[in-house]
Design an enzyme around this catalytic site. Structure first.
Site, PDB file in Angstrom:
ATOM      1  N   LYS A 559      -1.751  -4.237   6.152  1.00  0.00           N
ATOM      2  CA  LYS A 559      -2.104  -3.171   5.209  1.00  0.00           C
ATOM      3  C   LYS A 559      -1.169  -2.005   5.494  1.00  0.00           C
ATOM      4  CE  LYS A 559      -6.362  -3.416   6.880  1.00  0.00           C
ATOM      5  NZ  LYS A 559      -7.223  -3.387   5.720  1.00  0.00           N
ATOM      6  N   ARG A 560      -1.166  -1.000   4.631  1.00  0.00           N
ATOM      7  CA  ARG A 560      -0.370   0.185   4.921  1.00  0.00           C
ATOM      8  C   ARG A 560      -0.755   0.762   6.278  1.00  0.00           C
ATOM      9  NH1 ARG A 560       3.355   2.115   0.894  1.00  0.00           N
ATOM     10  NH2 ARG A 560       3.548   3.868   2.320  1.00  0.00           N
ATOM     11  N   LYS A 565      -6.878   3.653   9.150  1.00  0.00           N
ATOM     12  CA  LYS A 565      -6.996   2.194   9.157  1.00  0.00           C
ATOM     13  C   LYS A 565      -6.990   1.629  10.578  1.00  0.00           C
ATOM     14  CE  LYS A 565      -4.877   1.518   4.557  1.00  0.00           C
ATOM     15  NZ  LYS A 565      -5.668   0.543   3.772  1.00  0.00           N
ATOM     16  N   THR A 667      -9.183  -4.194  -0.492  1.00  0.00           N
ATOM     17  CA  THR A 667      -9.176  -5.439  -1.255  1.00  0.00           C
ATOM     18  C   THR A 667      -8.589  -6.552  -0.392  1.00  0.00           C
ATOM     19  OG1 THR A 667      -7.079  -4.739  -2.255  1.00  0.00           O
ATOM     20  CG2 THR A 667      -9.090  -4.481  -3.590  1.00  0.00           C
ATOM     21  N   LYS A 671      -9.495 -10.775   0.033  1.00  0.00           N
ATOM     22  CA  LYS A 671      -8.520 -11.872  -0.029  1.00  0.00           C
ATOM     23  C   LYS A 671      -8.703 -12.813   1.166  1.00  0.00           C
ATOM     24  CE  LYS A 671      -5.220  -8.541  -1.910  1.00  0.00           C
ATOM     25  NZ  LYS A 671      -4.122  -7.638  -1.474  1.00  0.00           N
TER      26      LYS A 671
HETATM   27  C1  LIG Z   1      -4.119  -6.385  -1.113  1.00  0.00           C
HETATM   28  C2  LIG Z   1      -2.920  -5.671  -0.709  1.00  0.00           C
HETATM   29  C3  LIG Z   1      -3.024  -4.386  -0.172  1.00  0.00           C
HETATM   30  C4  LIG Z   1      -4.352  -3.709   0.073  1.00  0.00           C
HETATM   31  O1  LIG Z   1      -4.791  -4.072   1.357  1.00  0.00           O
HETATM   32  P1  LIG Z   1      -5.965  -3.269   2.101  1.00  0.00           P
HETATM   33  O2  LIG Z   1      -6.199  -4.080   3.331  1.00  0.00           O
HETATM   34  O3  LIG Z   1      -7.145  -3.306   1.176  1.00  0.00           O
HETATM   35  O4  LIG Z   1      -5.470  -1.914   2.376  1.00  0.00           O
HETATM   36  C5  LIG Z   1      -1.881  -3.738   0.208  1.00  0.00           C
HETATM   37  N1  LIG Z   1      -0.659  -4.314   0.075  1.00  0.00           N
HETATM   38  C6  LIG Z   1      -0.532  -5.556  -0.422  1.00  0.00           C
HETATM   39  C7  LIG Z   1       0.832  -6.142  -0.529  1.00  0.00           C
HETATM   40  C8  LIG Z   1      -1.649  -6.274  -0.835  1.00  0.00           C
HETATM   41  O5  LIG Z   1      -1.493  -7.511  -1.337  1.00  0.00           O
END
Ligand SMILES: *Cc1c(COP(=O)(O)O)cnc(C)c1O
Length: 739
Positions: A559-560, A565, A667, A671
């Site tokens: 994630k970022r 986080k 999100t 996944k």
């Molecule tokens: C889903 C997704 C995110 C969001 O990730 P989080 O864990 O919810 O912050 C960020 N970057 C990419 C490339 C993603 O596919």
């Protein structure tokens, strides 16, 4: 072409009568790319394939758009500064059910679909979750056959490419358009004039009415590029329209008269900078004038386009709100509210009350974050310079809003100034979230907990002033991309058990509960996971030269990079594991591969230092012979949608460990869960709802609840206290080992 004929390339004896995929491929290769089997590169193969797939969509695409026009259906417009789409080819094939057909055709020429797919550049027109949500919604709205349109910016440079040099993040430009984009079509006739600067003049008509004109503006042209958005298993093909900036053909007369022709042309080219590059900040508002220009640029173009389409069937604006829903993805497009007011007042000549009714009934706003540094506030000085008429309108909206507040809510000056759209001070600012709330009929948070925080904390007065305006719409992901396409083997296994309806109706996955004791099914599942892990292991070996144990737990945080986080918390845990291994070399230890991925905003030093720390810790642990294959740390460079598609199906453990109250939804969490990984996480964002669905007993939940975090902060949080009281933490923080 005869049935069963064996080549992708035209031979002399063939004709292009029947428009099969292979014919189209051959045509593209020869006539559009001017290549033959001797000169075609892997990128050419991708490009010819993509164009053939797109050609197959065109008829459905046109038909869908015609149907919307003929039926004068209500449309939904999704306005977003970001669309983090990733690659399109495989997704298009999935949705058209062409994947097997095409793979077969390609195989006849000794080509593998898997390889061709890899040649596509990611369409990285977004930072993270917010932009990916926009992309997932496009897929879902097309699949649900909703008359939906995406509007955004055709950035020439997407999110930067991340390299790692000596453990540090290095940014490289992402010139994704350099090699062309087979999915887009320039709509020459769809272009609009976007105005900036200038001044507002007023005049009275015969009846004594006061009218306003915005004049002496400096203009730029927005040109529309369209990308088809096919739904899954439907003939519906929606549209994503992205705007590119072009200069007008007018020269600066001053420069021109001074005989400075080249200077005049040069100044033109800076206009085109508006759509040049995506701002690389996630959850952080940058108050740069170019950013505001971008926001107004795509909002103005989109509204002109929306109104043009509406007017095909309507002669007045009276029914506009009944026919138009505009969803604002965060505050980035919120200047649309005063812009629609300006059009209705100054161009359509409606009175304020009519215009305001239409405007508020048209817009809805999605809030994505509660972190203060992410909430946009535009300097009144900048607005006055760039969009003077809009500032006037914002002042009038505020005036009427505060009058209402004083009449029906409170006369308390402190509260009134707290909720004013204008933040007073040495420099004045417009609070864009407040403008969004006042100008929309609904405001949604993106997970149950987040919406409660909006209602009870950051927007509590607005919630009381406008009861019922705040609603929850928990984020989601498209199961087509994130299961069916990213993890085809698992998707097939599931389909073989319960049928394929889950791809459209995800709650059908519950049917799998009947097979929790089916040994063969569970074994097949494990085998697929292992196969996915092997694929990831190969990637890690080839890209990062680190050997990992596929029988270890793949523990993944992607994630970022953000303090909230808490990638830092994760790496501190890794150090603790390392100390344990060193101290008890003979103790049984479940092998683990801890994988990190993610970009830090280029100016976010704290986040960049965490990346450096992870890489240094990795250097130590991965090269310590005492550790062997018990523990490996991998920082994968350049996290992207495509990398996510490789990583998530291979995960055993999903790290969702944000400080409670900070991650609006997440999100990524969904996944992973969809691909059968277990989650370790806090009660934050949509993790809370996931725990309800999965059962808390099936999730590793830890940490303070969001209310407890608030209380702790109020009572004076001092991290040093925890450090002083916890020897294990002290060792983790103070350990000194060199490579
Ligand atoms: C889903 C997704 C995110 C969001 O990730 P989080 O864990 O919810 O912050 C960020 N970057 C990419 C490339 C993603 O596919």
């Amino acid at each position: 072409m005869k049935k069963g004929n064996s080549s992708l390339f035209f031979t002399d004896s063939e004709s292009a009568e029947s428009y099969s995929l292979s014919n189209q491929f051959a045509e593209n290769m020869e006539f559009r790319l001017v290549k033959d089997r001797n000169t075609a590169t892997p990128y050419d193969f991708y490009y010819a394939t993509a164009m053939a797939v797109k050609d197959n969509l065109v008829r459905k695409w046109l038909r869908t758009q015609n149907t919307y026009n003929e039926n004068d259906t209500k449309r939904v417009y999704y306005l977003s500064m970001e669309f983090l789409i990733g690659r399109l080819l495989k997704n298009m094939l999935t949705n058209l059910s062409y994947d097997e057909k095409l793979a077969e055709i390609l195989e006849r020429d000794g080509l593998k679909l898997e390889d061709i797919v890899e040649a596509e550049e990611d369409m990285g027109l977004g930072n993270g979750g917010l932009g990916r949500l926009a992309a997932c919604f496009l897929d879902s709205m097309a699949t649900l056959k909703l008359p939906a349109f995406g509007y955004g910016i055709r950035y020439e440079y997407g999110i930067f490419k991340q390299l790692i040099d000596n453990g540090y993040q290095v940014e490289q430009p992402d010139h994704w358009l350099a090699t062309g984009n087979p999915w887009e079509t320039l709509r020459r006739e769809i272009n609009y004039r976007i105005k900036y600067f200038g001044k507002v003049i007023s005049h009275k008509d015969d009846k004594g009415n006061l009218w306003f004109d915005w004049v002496d503006t400096e203009d730029v042209i927005a040109m529309g590029y369209d990308i088809p958005v096919p739904g899954y298993n439907t003939d519906n093909v929606n549209n994503l329209r992205l705007w590119a900036a072009r200069s007008t053909d007018e020269f600066s007369f001053q420069e021109f008269n001074r005989g400075n022709y080249l200077q005049a042309v040069e100044n033109k080219s800076t206009d085109e900078n508006i759509s040049k590059v995506l701002y690389p900040n996630d959850s952080y508002a940058q108050g740069k004038i170019l950013r505001l220009k971008q926001e107004y640029f795509f909002v103005s173009a989109s509204l002109q386009d929306i109104i043009r389409k509406y007017k095909i069937n309507h002669s007045s604006m009276a029914d506009f709100a009944e026919k138009t829903a505009i969803q604002l993805n965060d505050t980035h497009p919120v200047i649309a509210i005063p812009e629609l007011m300006r059009i209705l007042l100054d161009e359509e000549k409606l009175d304020w009350d009519e215009a305001w009714k239409i405007t508020t009934e048209t817009f809805a706003y999605t809030n994505h974050t509660v972190v203060p540094e992410a909430l946009e506030e535009w300097s009144v000085n900048i607005l006055e310079l760039l969009l003077p008429r809009h500032l006037d309108i914002i002042y009038e909206i505020n005036h009427r809003f505060l009058k209402y507040v004083k009449q029906y809510y409170t006369a308390d000056d402190e509260i009134v100034s707290e909720i004013s759209l204008i933040k007073e001070g040495k420099e004045k600012f417009v609070r864009m979230a407040y403008l969004a709330i006042v100008g929309s009929h609904h405001v949604n948070g993106v997970a149950a907990l987040h919406t409660e925080i909006l209602k009870n904390r950051i927007f509590k007065h607005f919630h009381k002033i406008f009861p019922g305006k705040f609603v929850n719409v928990t984020n989601g992901i498209t199961p087509r991309r994130w299961l069916r396409t990213a993890n085809p083997k698992l998707a097939e296994l599931i389909t073989n058990k319960i049928g394929s309806s889950w791809a459209k109706n995800l709650s059908d996955l519950r049917k799998l509960e009947d097979f929790t004791n089916d040994k063969k099914f569970l074994k097949d599942w494990q085998d697929i996971k292992l196969e996915n892990k092997k694929k990831l292991k190969d990637y890690i070996e080839s890209e990062h030269n680190i050997k990992v144990n596929i029988n270890s737990i793949f523990d993944i945080q992607i994630k970022r990079f953000h303090e909230y986080k808490r990638q830092l918390l994760n790496v501190l845990h890794v150090i603790d594991l390392y100390i344990q291994i060193r101290e008890n070399p003979d103790k049984e230890f479940t092998p683990r591969t801890v994988i990190f991925g993610g970009k830090a905003a280029p100016a976010y030093l704290q986040a960049k230092m965490v990346i450096k720390l992870i890489n240094n810790v990795a250097d130590v642990i991965n090269n310590d012979p005492q550790v062997g294959d018990k523990l490996k740390i991998v920082f994968l460079k350049n996290y992207s949608v495509s990398l996510a598609e490789l990583l998530i199906p291979a995960a055993d453990l999903s790290e969702q460990i944000s400080t409670a109250g900070f991650e609006a939804s997440g999100t990524g969490n969904m996944k992973f869960a969809l691909n059968g990984a277990l989650t370790i996480g806090t009660m934050d964002g949509a993790n809370v709802e996931m725990a309800e669905e999965i059962g808390e007993e099936n999730m590793f939940i830890f940490g303070l609840l969001s209310d407890e975090v608030v209380k702790l902060k109020e009572s004076g949080y001092d991290p040093k206290e925890y450090y002083d009281a916890n020897p294990r933490l002290q060792r983790v923080v103070s350990i000194k080992i060199s490579v």
